[in-house]
Design an enzyme around this catalytic site. Structure first.
Site, short mmCIF file in Angstrom:
data_model
loop_
_atom_site.label_atom_id
_atom_site.label_comp_id
_atom_site.label_asym_id
_atom_site.label_seq_id
_atom_site.Cartn_x
_atom_site.Cartn_y
_atom_site.Cartn_z
CD GLU A 1 -3.26 -0.84 1.75
OE1 GLU A 1 -4.13 -0.39 0.99
OE2 GLU A 1 -3.43 -1.03 2.98
CD GLU B 1 -3.97 -5.65 3.19
OE1 GLU B 1 -3.15 -4.78 3.54
OE2 GLU B 1 -3.86 -6.28 2.10
#
Length: 266
Positions: free
Chosen positions: A120, A140
């Site tokens: 990210e 995730e």
């Protein structure tokens, strides 16, 4: 020069090097790391002698994302920094470059794991270099979590949507070669040399006019979602004043005189 126990700050000429420094946890995010990153980005912005930033990790890893042990209730290292989060509840998002974009170019130098929060943060960097054995991915969903660091917005704007959705929805790992093939990173280099390559690119940027470099970066991001006509108008607004700077005149003189330019941000 700032830094914390989990984030080191060093100067390499005109480049500020920010190094995630928690190798025993594959540089999983911690409060000291987030505070150090936040302060490092601001230091780079405030210091005109800094012309580029290299973002890397110590111990053979870039970042393995959130500290899941802390998330599970086992406590996060560096509780003494909790007051910084209370004073600025947005600090962690600024640190991870979700809510802050440095005005100087940011070059990522990746070795080893660059997954979850690591991938990210990678998406907020401008130029990306990785060692051959680096691993990328947004894990995730495999853990019942959401990649809330910006990936559902940014990733599809940086690589083809089919690849973005596959990365987001499968949570599988990607090799450096595969990451380069889909456009997530720009350079794959021998293991252990990503930092050297990033510093080499930084030095090329540092030799250019700093006002021009910052204006070009700003224009690219400002116009990314505009129509072509709006983008071209915004480009003129951002770029035309650069031609009237002392640095622009110095660049022209240096070219004519066949010598390296000496820029003064004027």
């Amino acid at each position: 020069m700032g830094g914390t126990e989990h984030l080191t700050v060093q100067r390499e000429g005109a480049t500020l090097v920010l190094t995630l420094n928690r190798p025993e946890a594959r540089n999983a995010l911690s409060l000291p790391m987030l505070v150090g990153l936040h302060d490092g980005w601001l230091e780079a912005d405030a210091d005109d002698s800094v012309r580029s930033i290299v973002f890397t990790g110590a111990g053979g890893s870039f970042c393995s994302g959130m500290d899941l042990k802390a998330l599970a209730g086992n406590g996060m290292a560096g509780e003494e920094y909790r007051d910084r989060l209370k004073a600025d509840p947005d600090l962690h998002w600024k640190a991870m470059l979700r809510h802050h974009r440095p005005r100087k170019p940011v070059i990522a130098a990746v070795e080893g794991y660059c997954v979850a929060g690591g991938t990210e943060m990678l998406q907020a960097t401008d130029i990306r270099v990785a060692g051959e054995s680096a691993t990328f991915g947004l894990f995730e969903v495999r853990r019942g979590l959401f990649p809330i660091g910006g990936s559902t917005v940014r990733l599809q704007r940086q690589i083809p949507r089919t690849h973005a959705l596959e990365m987001l929805l499968t949570g599988r790992p990607y090799s450096a070669r595969e990451a380069a093939a889909i456009g997530l990173i720009g350079h794959v280099v021998p293991d252990g040399t990503a930092l050297a390559k990033a510093l080499e690119i930084a030095e090329q940027i540092n030799s250019c006019g700093p006002l021009a470099v910052e204006a070009v970066k700003a224009s690219v991001y400002e116009t990314a979602e505009m129509t072509e006509s709006d983008g071209l108008a915004a480009e003129l607004t951002r770029g035309w004043p650069v031609f009237d700077t002392a640095d622009a005149k110095e660049g022209a003189r240096a070219f004519a005189e066949k010598r390296p330019p000496v820029y003064k941000r004027a």
